[in-house]
Design a protein around this motif. Structure first.
Motif, PDB file in Angstrom:
ATOM      1  N   LEU A   1       0.818  -1.217   0.000  1.00 23.08           N
ATOM      2  CA  LEU A   1       0.000   0.000   0.000  1.00 23.08           C
ATOM      3  C   LEU A   1       0.846   1.259   0.000  1.00 23.08           C
ATOM      4  CD1 LEU A   1      -2.671  -1.164   2.595  1.00 23.08           C
ATOM      5  CD2 LEU A   1      -2.811  -1.267   0.105  1.00 23.08           C
ATOM      6  N   ARG A   2       1.802   1.344   0.897  1.00 22.77           N
ATOM      7  CA  ARG A   2       2.550   2.590   1.045  1.00 22.77           C
ATOM      8  C   ARG A   2       3.513   2.814  -0.095  1.00 22.77           C
ATOM      9  NH1 ARG A   2      -1.118   5.112   3.711  1.00 22.77           N
ATOM     10  NH2 ARG A   2      -1.835   3.837   5.454  1.00 22.77           N
ATOM     11  N   SER A   3       4.129   1.734  -0.601  1.00 23.94           N
ATOM     12  CA  SER A   3       5.032   1.921  -1.734  1.00 23.94           C
ATOM     13  C   SER A   3       4.251   2.340  -2.979  1.00 23.94           C
ATOM     14  CB  SER A   3       5.839   0.649  -2.008  1.00 23.94           C
ATOM     15  OG  SER A   3       5.000  -0.456  -2.222  1.00 23.94           O
ATOM     16  N   ALA A   4       3.051   1.785  -3.155  1.00 25.42           N
ATOM     17  CA  ALA A   4       2.203   2.212  -4.267  1.00 25.42           C
ATOM     18  C   ALA A   4       1.767   3.662  -4.087  1.00 25.42           C
ATOM     19  CB  ALA A   4       0.987   1.301  -4.380  1.00 25.42           C
ATOM     20  N   GLU A   5       1.416   4.013  -2.862  1.00 28.20           N
ATOM     21  CA  GLU A   5       1.015   5.395  -2.578  1.00 28.20           C
ATOM     22  C   GLU A   5       2.141   6.370  -2.915  1.00 28.20           C
ATOM     23  OE1 GLU A   5      -0.708   7.965   1.221  1.00 28.20           O
ATOM     24  OE2 GLU A   5       0.645   6.279   1.567  1.00 28.20           O
ATOM     25  N   ARG A   6       3.351   6.054  -2.473  1.00 29.77           N
ATOM     26  CA  ARG A   6       4.489   6.943  -2.720  1.00 29.77           C
ATOM     27  C   ARG A   6       4.791   7.066  -4.208  1.00 29.77           C
ATOM     28  NH1 ARG A   6       6.502   4.248   1.913  1.00 29.77           N
ATOM     29  NH2 ARG A   6       7.670   2.808   0.586  1.00 29.77           N
ATOM     30  N   ALA A   7       4.746   5.948  -4.932  1.00 29.33           N
ATOM     31  CA  ALA A   7       5.063   5.974  -6.358  1.00 29.33           C
ATOM     32  C   ALA A   7       4.037   6.795  -7.142  1.00 29.33           C
ATOM     33  CB  ALA A   7       5.130   4.550  -6.901  1.00 29.33           C
ATOM     34  N   LEU A   8       2.768   6.641  -6.815  1.00 34.15           N
ATOM     35  CA  LEU A   8       1.727   7.395  -7.505  1.00 34.15           C
ATOM     36  C   LEU A   8       1.798   8.876  -7.164  1.00 34.15           C
ATOM     37  CD1 LEU A   8      -1.038   4.740  -7.006  1.00 34.15           C
ATOM     38  CD2 LEU A   8      -0.385   5.652  -9.246  1.00 34.15           C
ATOM     39  N   ALA A   9       2.099   9.184  -5.911  1.00 35.03           N
ATOM     40  CA  ALA A   9       2.249  10.585  -5.520  1.00 35.03           C
ATOM     41  C   ALA A   9       3.432  11.211  -6.245  1.00 35.03           C
ATOM     42  CB  ALA A   9       2.415  10.700  -4.014  1.00 35.03           C
ATOM     43  N   HIS A  10       4.509  10.461  -6.374  1.00 40.84           N
ATOM     44  CA  HIS A  10       5.688  10.938  -7.100  1.00 40.84           C
ATOM     45  C   HIS A  10       5.353  11.207  -8.561  1.00 40.84           C
ATOM     46  CE1 HIS A  10       9.878  11.469  -8.175  1.00 40.84           C
ATOM     47  NE2 HIS A  10       9.754  10.537  -9.108  1.00 40.84           N
TER      48      HIS A  10
END
Length: 220
Positions: free
Chosen positions: A27-36
């Motif tokens: 969840l968090r790695s996907a969140e960070r990548a999409l935010a980036h």
């Protein structure tokens, strides 16, 4: 940031993306990548938010049956299906791609999937499992996800199961990207609002970031 990065990141700016929390996934790695990549990202189990978002990401790690149990317990299946039926973008990642298919067969136990794509998930016929690490892929002509990516782009995989039968997908009008580990298998799919990847774009460095930006460009 180069000119291409600035342009593609800008295409995702402000788009409301929900990463679905049903108890399984990076969840968090996907969140960070999409935010980036420029998206406005929320990680949530709220089905109203999932239904109303501009784009929905369905992650997934671990066993097929466990992921399907989480989706069923959360009531997320109909929300995912309704989004696809009404043309609203969905992106599945890893087991989040696998559950889109009709069924998964793990250790001889067959588990019903969401049935949004034809075919099933089976163990890869490879000497070394899991298939873990970087691998090239072969996208089809007209791919949106892989547009502009170099032919030798590598993505990060970690899985022992996959979709092997591409004939039914071709008949259903699905664009299929393949990779090879022991045999050719389905690395990504694209059909209308539904996209999915067996690999982890959020762990695939700049090539994964470019793919996410390509997907965000399809999100209205």
């Amino acid at each position: 940031m180069g000119a291409h990065d600035a342009g593609t990141a800008g295409r995702g700016r402000g788009k409301r993306i929900v990463v679905l929390d049903y108890g399984s996934g990076n969840l968090r790695s996907a969140e960070r990548a999409l935010a980036h990549a420029g998206a406005d990202v929320t990680v949530t189990a709220d089905l109203t938010a999932a239904a109303g978002a501009d784009g929905l990401v369905v992650p997934g790690v671990g066993a097929y049956a466990a992921c399907m149990a989480g989706i069923e317990a959360s009531g997320a299946g109909p929300v995912i299906a309704e989004r696809v039926a009404t043309g609203r973008p969905v992106l599945g990642i890893c087991v989040g791609m696998q559950v889109l298919f009709a069924h998964g067969d793990e250790h001889g136990v067959v588990t019903k999937g969401l049935g949004l794509l034809p075919g099933g998930v089976t163990r890869l016929p490879a000497e070394r499992l899991p298939h873990m690490g970087w691998n090239t892929v072969t996208p089809p002509a007209g791919s949106v996800l892989f547009a502009g990516l170099p032919a030798d782009s590598r993505f990060y995989f970690v899985h022992s199961y996959g979709v092997l039968d591409r004939a039914a997908l071709a008949e259903a009008g699905v664009r299929v990207t393949t990779a090879h580990h022991g045999t050719d298998f389905v690395a990504a799919v694209e059909r209308g609002p539904l996209s999915a990847a067996q690999f982890h774009p959020e762990k695939s460095a700049e090539t994964g970031a470019l793919l996410l930006r390509n997907w965000l460009a399809t999100v209205d």
